[in-house]
Design an enzyme around this catalytic site. Sequence first.
Site, PDB file in Angstrom:
ATOM      1  NE  ARG A   1      38.333  46.323  37.118  1.00  0.00           N
ATOM      2  CZ  ARG A   1      38.600  45.900  35.879  1.00  0.00           C
ATOM      3  NH1 ARG A   1      38.621  46.751  34.915  1.00  0.00           N
ATOM      4  NH2 ARG A   1      38.824  44.632  35.623  1.00  0.00           N
ATOM      5  CB  THR A   2      41.436  45.253  43.238  1.00  0.00           C
ATOM      6  OG1 THR A   2      40.086  45.084  42.796  1.00  0.00           O
ATOM      7  CG2 THR A   2      41.458  45.361  44.743  1.00  0.00           C
TER       8      THR A   2
ATOM      9  CE  LYS B   1      61.332  28.221  46.306  1.00  0.00           C
ATOM     10  NZ  LYS B   1      62.127  29.211  47.045  1.00  0.00           N
TER      11      LYS B   1
ATOM     12  NE  ARG C   1      40.992  40.422  43.880  1.00  0.00           N
ATOM     13  CZ  ARG C   1      40.377  41.040  42.873  1.00  0.00           C
ATOM     14  NH1 ARG C   1      40.528  40.606  41.647  1.00  0.00           N
ATOM     15  NH2 ARG C   1      39.604  42.081  43.099  1.00  0.00           N
TER      16      ARG C   1
ATOM     17  CG  HIS D   1      36.002  43.038  46.146  1.00  0.00           C
ATOM     18  ND1 HIS D   1      37.083  43.746  46.629  1.00  0.00           N
ATOM     19  CD2 HIS D   1      36.129  43.044  44.793  1.00  0.00           C
ATOM     20  CE1 HIS D   1      37.821  44.152  45.604  1.00  0.00           C
ATOM     21  NE2 HIS D   1      37.266  43.750  44.484  1.00  0.00           N
TER      22      HIS D   1
END
Length: 305
Positions: free
Chosen positions: A53-54, A82, A103, A131
């Site tokens: 969703r986000t 890396k 996120r 959030h």
Amino acid sequence: MTFKGRDIISIRDFSKEDILKVLDVAQKLERRPQPTLMKGAVMGSLFFEPSTRTRLSFTSAMEKLGGEVLGFEDAAVTSVQKGETLWDTIKMVNNYVDVIVQRHPVEGAAKLAANAADVPVINAGDGANQHPTQTLLDLFTIQKEKGKLDGLNIGFVGDLKYGRTVHSLCMAMSHFRTKLFFVAPEALQMPEYYLADLQKKKIPYVVTADLNKVAPQLDILYMTRIQKERFPDPIEYNRLKDSFHINRQLLKITKKDVRILHPLPRVNEIATDLDDTPNAAYFRQAANGVPIRQALIALVTGRAA
Ligand code: CP
């Protein structure tokens, strides 16, 4: 306080006026779409942790405003593999975009990114911490479903210990007249820190493990998933994972116009037999992510004021 150039890291940084401003801009963009508002701008979409969703609603929000998106949905395809640090990654991305959406599984990663970047950073979830964009869309949903944000009884059910959406929404609701109900087994109850904050702000709340006892009082039932990925101990997860299941039967004891919200994804905590009731607001809630994220993108880049 102006939004232009501002990082969106925690709902703690939002005054009541800030919250109402974002909801107002979202409502205007929903009523009157602005397909060229972000023309010529690029959003960096950096997802170091899974999301449906986000990530997709941020992309949809930017593209519907005429902007472009670059980024990744899996850190495994980046130079992080890396050994590149988050700091260096953000220093690079900062050169390519006008706003960064991130996120990350680590608490505090959004703040670190904001310190590294010159462009605004929007926290799309940092570990079990915050959030904030979910919270704003939750508030937008409550306002649309109930016609107000004041005078509501709100029950949070499920994983309140690790649930960042619960932590953020609980803080945001403390700007409004409300009574909060925290429904969870003791091991998953709200962290003491948040309860102490509510006491300081004189927000009434109830802590219980018994949903049936408080369900009749609720205007909003905010259901959450028991989050397997946040448990350090899998045995503890197995003990608690089936703590709550709600289905249509629950509506026999709730107010007729109770609204059930869930940040999603759900696993088995809400039966699908609730989906086609007017009480189930969780899919409408997910849809509200687009206008809210449009508002935030436009505000922090100075394309809306
Ligand atoms: N509500 C929410 O944050 O969903 P995603 O994890 O799918 O983005």
